[in-house]
Design a protein around this motif. Structure first.
Motif, PDB file in Angstrom:
ATOM      1  N   PRO A 133     -55.642  99.363  29.093  1.00 35.81           N
ATOM      2  CA  PRO A 133     -55.917  99.449  27.644  1.00 35.81           C
ATOM      3  C   PRO A 133     -57.253  98.788  27.300  1.00 35.81           C
ATOM      4  CG  PRO A 133     -54.204  97.828  28.102  1.00 35.81           C
ATOM      5  CD  PRO A 133     -54.468  98.532  29.389  1.00 35.81           C
ATOM      6  N   MET A 134     -57.859  99.274  26.238  1.00 34.78           N
ATOM      7  CA  MET A 134     -59.154  98.748  25.826  1.00 34.78           C
ATOM      8  C   MET A 134     -59.021  97.337  25.256  1.00 34.78           C
ATOM      9  SD  MET A 134     -61.340 101.068  26.588  1.00 34.78           S
ATOM     10  CE  MET A 134     -62.739 100.566  25.611  1.00 34.78           C
ATOM     11  N   LEU A 135     -57.897  97.100  24.582  1.00 34.51           N
ATOM     12  CA  LEU A 135     -57.700  95.811  23.934  1.00 34.51           C
ATOM     13  C   LEU A 135     -56.951  94.882  24.887  1.00 34.51           C
ATOM     14  CD1 LEU A 135     -58.035  94.165  21.317  1.00 34.51           C
ATOM     15  CD2 LEU A 135     -55.810  95.057  20.581  1.00 34.51           C
ATOM     16  N   THR A 136     -57.574  93.778  25.219  1.00 39.28           N
ATOM     17  CA  THR A 136     -56.937  92.760  26.080  1.00 39.28           C
ATOM     18  C   THR A 136     -56.694  91.519  25.240  1.00 39.28           C
ATOM     19  OG1 THR A 136     -59.129  92.060  26.770  1.00 39.28           O
ATOM     20  CG2 THR A 136     -58.002  93.623  28.195  1.00 39.28           C
ATOM     21  N   ASP A 137     -55.593  91.563  24.508  1.00 41.69           N
ATOM     22  CA  ASP A 137     -55.295  90.479  23.586  1.00 41.69           C
ATOM     23  C   ASP A 137     -54.244  89.510  24.119  1.00 41.69           C
ATOM     24  OD1 ASP A 137     -53.399  92.384  23.630  1.00 41.69           O
ATOM     25  OD2 ASP A 137     -53.068  92.452  21.452  1.00 41.69           O
ATOM     26  N   THR A 138     -53.685  89.789  25.297  1.00 34.49           N
ATOM     27  CA  THR A 138     -52.677  88.884  25.862  1.00 34.49           C
ATOM     28  C   THR A 138     -53.163  88.355  27.216  1.00 34.49           C
ATOM     29  OG1 THR A 138     -51.521  90.718  26.914  1.00 34.49           O
ATOM     30  CG2 THR A 138     -50.788  90.092  24.701  1.00 34.49           C
ATOM     31  N   ILE A 139     -52.554  87.253  27.590  1.00 34.06           N
ATOM     32  CA  ILE A 139     -52.958  86.611  28.859  1.00 34.06           C
ATOM     33  C   ILE A 139     -52.622  87.489  30.066  1.00 34.06           C
ATOM     34  CG2 ILE A 139     -52.544  84.622  30.361  1.00 34.06           C
ATOM     35  CD1 ILE A 139     -52.199  82.938  27.855  1.00 34.06           C
ATOM     36  N   PRO A 140     -51.435  88.121  30.159  1.00 38.11           N
ATOM     37  CA  PRO A 140     -51.169  88.993  31.313  1.00 38.11           C
ATOM     38  C   PRO A 140     -52.178  90.124  31.445  1.00 38.11           C
ATOM     39  CG  PRO A 140     -49.130  88.482  30.187  1.00 38.11           C
ATOM     40  CD  PRO A 140     -50.226  87.956  29.326  1.00 38.11           C
ATOM     41  N   LYS A 141     -52.599  90.717  30.324  1.00 43.58           N
ATOM     42  CA  LYS A 141     -53.591  91.792  30.389  1.00 43.58           C
ATOM     43  C   LYS A 141     -54.925  91.272  30.914  1.00 43.58           C
ATOM     44  CE  LYS A 141     -51.643  94.582  26.642  1.00 43.58           C
ATOM     45  NZ  LYS A 141     -51.903  95.173  25.296  1.00 43.58           N
ATOM     46  N   ILE A 142     -55.296  90.075  30.470  1.00 43.87           N
ATOM     47  CA  ILE A 142     -56.567  89.496  30.927  1.00 43.87           C
ATOM     48  C   ILE A 142     -56.519  89.205  32.431  1.00 43.87           C
ATOM     49  CG2 ILE A 142     -58.098  87.506  30.689  1.00 43.87           C
ATOM     50  CD1 ILE A 142     -57.181  87.341  27.752  1.00 43.87           C
ATOM     51  N   LEU A 143     -55.395  88.631  32.888  1.00 45.47           N
ATOM     52  CA  LEU A 143     -55.264  88.302  34.313  1.00 45.47           C
ATOM     53  C   LEU A 143     -55.259  89.557  35.179  1.00 45.47           C
ATOM     54  CD1 LEU A 143     -52.562  85.473  34.132  1.00 45.47           C
ATOM     55  CD2 LEU A 143     -55.022  85.208  34.467  1.00 45.47           C
ATOM     56  N   LYS A 144     -54.566  90.588  34.738  1.00 48.08           N
ATOM     57  CA  LYS A 144     -54.517  91.830  35.506  1.00 48.08           C
ATOM     58  C   LYS A 144     -55.889  92.477  35.597  1.00 48.08           C
ATOM     59  CE  LYS A 144     -51.939  96.134  35.884  1.00 48.08           C
ATOM     60  NZ  LYS A 144     -50.889  97.003  35.292  1.00 48.08           N
ATOM     61  N   LYS A 145     -56.623  92.485  34.481  1.00 46.36           N
ATOM     62  CA  LYS A 145     -57.956  93.091  34.483  1.00 46.36           C
ATOM     63  C   LYS A 145     -58.912  92.302  35.386  1.00 46.36           C
ATOM     64  CE  LYS A 145     -61.648  94.595  31.389  1.00 46.36           C
ATOM     65  NZ  LYS A 145     -62.127  94.653  29.984  1.00 46.36           N
ATOM     66  N   THR A 146     -58.817  90.980  35.325  1.00 49.02           N
ATOM     67  CA  THR A 146     -59.685  90.145  36.161  1.00 49.02           C
ATOM     68  C   THR A 146     -59.387  90.357  37.649  1.00 49.02           C
ATOM     69  OG1 THR A 146     -59.683  88.497  34.393  1.00 49.02           O
ATOM     70  CG2 THR A 146     -60.447  87.782  36.544  1.00 49.02           C
ATOM     71  N   LYS A 147     -58.104  90.457  37.991  1.00 51.42           N
ATOM     72  CA  LYS A 147     -57.720  90.669  39.392  1.00 51.42           C
ATOM     73  C   LYS A 147     -58.220  92.007  39.901  1.00 51.42           C
ATOM     74  CE  LYS A 147     -53.680  90.773  42.404  1.00 51.42           C
ATOM     75  NZ  LYS A 147     -52.197  90.719  42.475  1.00 51.42           N
ATOM     76  N   MET A 148     -58.103  93.053  39.108  1.00 50.88           N
ATOM     77  CA  MET A 148     -58.557  94.379  39.535  1.00 50.88           C
ATOM     78  C   MET A 148     -60.072  94.418  39.679  1.00 50.88           C
ATOM     79  SD  MET A 148     -55.991  96.913  37.423  1.00 50.88           S
ATOM     80  CE  MET A 148     -56.517  98.350  38.324  1.00 50.88           C
ATOM     81  N   GLU A 149     -60.788  93.705  38.816  1.00 46.86           N
ATOM     82  CA  GLU A 149     -62.248  93.652  38.935  1.00 46.86           C
ATOM     83  C   GLU A 149     -62.658  92.962  40.246  1.00 46.86           C
ATOM     84  OE1 GLU A 149     -63.556  91.680  35.469  1.00 46.86           O
ATOM     85  OE2 GLU A 149     -63.444  93.453  34.162  1.00 46.86           O
ATOM     86  N   GLN A 150     -61.956  91.892  40.607  1.00 49.12           N
ATOM     87  CA  GLN A 150     -62.271  91.200  41.863  1.00 49.12           C
ATOM     88  C   GLN A 150     -61.997  92.098  43.072  1.00 49.12           C
ATOM     89  OE1 GLN A 150     -60.004  87.589  41.824  1.00 49.12           O
ATOM     90  NE2 GLN A 150     -61.242  86.621  40.206  1.00 49.12           N
ATOM     91  N   GLU A 151     -60.905  92.838  43.044  1.00 49.52           N
ATOM     92  CA  GLU A 151     -60.590  93.737  44.151  1.00 49.52           C
ATOM     93  C   GLU A 151     -61.616  94.861  44.257  1.00 49.52           C
ATOM     94  OE1 GLU A 151     -56.624  95.038  43.554  1.00 49.52           O
ATOM     95  OE2 GLU A 151     -55.701  93.106  44.077  1.00 49.52           O
ATOM     96  N   LEU A 152     -62.075  95.378  43.130  1.00 51.47           N
ATOM     97  CA  LEU A 152     -63.097  96.430  43.158  1.00 51.47           C
ATOM     98  C   LEU A 152     -64.407  95.901  43.744  1.00 51.47           C
ATOM     99  CD1 LEU A 152     -62.468  98.209  39.725  1.00 51.47           C
ATOM    100  CD2 LEU A 152     -62.266  99.239  41.991  1.00 51.47           C
ATOM    101  N   ARG A 153     -64.793  94.686  43.352  1.00 52.82           N
ATOM    102  CA  ARG A 153     -66.022  94.106  43.898  1.00 52.82           C
ATOM    103  C   ARG A 153     -65.908  93.908  45.409  1.00 52.82           C
ATOM    104  NH1 ARG A 153     -65.419  90.240  39.745  1.00 52.82           N
ATOM    105  NH2 ARG A 153     -66.439  90.845  37.799  1.00 52.82           N
ATOM    106  N   GLN A 154     -64.726  93.432  45.875  1.00 48.55           N
ATOM    107  CA  GLN A 154     -64.540  93.211  47.309  1.00 48.55           C
ATOM    108  C   GLN A 154     -64.593  94.528  48.080  1.00 48.55           C
ATOM    109  OE1 GLN A 154     -64.349  90.189  48.719  1.00 48.55           O
ATOM    110  NE2 GLN A 154     -64.387  91.211  50.717  1.00 48.55           N
ATOM    111  N   LEU A 155     -64.002  95.597  47.526  1.00 53.31           N
ATOM    112  CA  LEU A 155     -64.068  96.904  48.184  1.00 53.31           C
ATOM    113  C   LEU A 155     -65.506  97.418  48.245  1.00 53.31           C
ATOM    114  CD1 LEU A 155     -60.891  98.634  46.703  1.00 53.31           C
ATOM    115  CD2 LEU A 155     -61.277  98.033  49.089  1.00 53.31           C
ATOM    116  N   GLU A 156     -66.254  97.222  47.177  1.00 48.49           N
ATOM    117  CA  GLU A 156     -67.651  97.668  47.175  1.00 48.49           C
ATOM    118  C   GLU A 156     -68.472  96.903  48.219  1.00 48.49           C
ATOM    119  OE1 GLU A 156     -68.896  97.121  43.199  1.00 48.49           O
ATOM    120  OE2 GLU A 156     -67.767  98.835  42.390  1.00 48.49           O
ATOM    121  N   LYS A 157     -68.204  95.604  48.380  1.00 47.19           N
ATOM    122  CA  LYS A 157     -68.919  94.819  49.392  1.00 47.19           C
ATOM    123  C   LYS A 157     -68.575  95.308  50.799  1.00 47.19           C
ATOM    124  CE  LYS A 157     -69.363  90.503  46.778  1.00 47.19           C
ATOM    125  NZ  LYS A 157     -68.973  89.068  46.716  1.00 47.19           N
ATOM    126  N   ASP A 158     -67.296  95.584  51.048  1.00 51.55           N
ATOM    127  CA  ASP A 158     -66.885  96.056  52.371  1.00 51.55           C
ATOM    128  C   ASP A 158     -67.503  97.413  52.687  1.00 51.55           C
ATOM    129  OD1 ASP A 158     -65.411  93.745  52.536  1.00 51.55           O
ATOM    130  OD2 ASP A 158     -63.496  94.693  52.002  1.00 51.55           O
TER     131      ASP A 158
END
Length: 254
Positions: free
Chosen positions: A215-240
């Motif tokens: 979702p575009m709106l990240t107004d809760t803590i679980p949404k923020i944590l999930k988005k941050t985790k997926m961004e880190q995994e995407l960066r790691q895949l791009e590095k590999d």
């Protein structure tokens, strides 16, 4: 409340209790009719004592005769002689009056031969160290060098030689095992490299698709944590992916 005073009464407590039944009469013991007669006929035995205070001597006519003393018992043997036909014949005795001839030996000649063949006893070196003639052996006295003339002087002891050989064998085994050991480094083939690259890109596409569906709106803590985790995994895949594409030769260490 009234009290009744009893001054006279004939009641006895022992008459109230039940008395135990009387014991049955014992039957008379059996007595033999002949017992008295046997006691009268019995001859009283003499009492045993420790013996005479002084042993009485026998008269001279009662001396010890042959066969009356206590002799050694004969030993009885269980051996039985079995007659067999396999025994050798008994040798014949020589006729009486003739003695077996003895070989004639010249003992003088024998002694001379023994004396010639006998080796002389080696003279042990001795030392006289006093004017009174005190003699001591030179060997072991320290007057002459002995230890430095030994054949094993200045050589390594046998137990150390064996120990060094054992250590050398163990070192050779270790060296041989290290030389024949397989290399820990393994090169990734081109097919495996391409397959790994394709799998990483496929995972990146799936992760990117899931990230875009957030979702575009990240107004809760679980949404923020999930988005941050997926961004880190995407960066790691791009590095590999960038690492594998930039390095055509890849080695793996176990």
């Amino acid at each position: 409340m009234s009290l009744v005073e009893i001054s006279q009464h004939d009641e006895v407590i022992y008459s109230i209790l039940d008395k135990p039944p009387p014991e049955p009469a014992k039957t008379p013991r059996y007595e033999s009719k002949l017992e008295r007669e046997l006691k009268e006929r019995k001859i009283p035995q003499l009492r045993l004592t420790f013996g005479y205070a002084e042993t009485p001597l026998k008269t001279p006519d009662k001396f010890l005769r042959k066969g009356e003393g206590i002799g050694q018992p004969r030993k009885k043997s269980d051996h039985k002689c079995v007659v067999s036909s396999n025994l050798p014949p008994v040798p014949e005795r020589p006729p009486p009056g003739k003695k077996p001839e003895k070989p004639k030996i010249n003992f003088k000649v024998v002694n001379i031969k023994k004396a010639i063949k006998t080796k002389e006893k080696p003279v042990e070196p001795r030392l006289v160290d006093t004017r009174d003639g005190h003699i001591k052996k030179i060997k072991g006295s320290g007057e002459v060098p002995e230890y430095c003339l030994r054949p094993d002087f200045g050589k390594m002891p046998a137990y150390l030689v064996k120990r060094n050989r054992r250590i050398q064998r163990e070192l050779e085994k270790i060296r041989h095992a290290e030389e024949n050991r397989e290399s820990l480094c393994k090169q990734v083939s081109e097919e495996e490299r391409q397959k790994l690259l394709e799998d990483l890109k496929h995972n990146w596409q799936l992760m990117q698709k899931a990230f875009l569906q957030l979702p575009m709106l990240t107004d809760t803590i679980p949404k923020i944590l999930k988005k941050t985790k997926m961004e880190q995994e995407l960066r790691q895949l791009e590095k590999d992916i960038a690492l594998i594409e930039s390095n055509p030769f890849i080695y793996i260490y176990d």
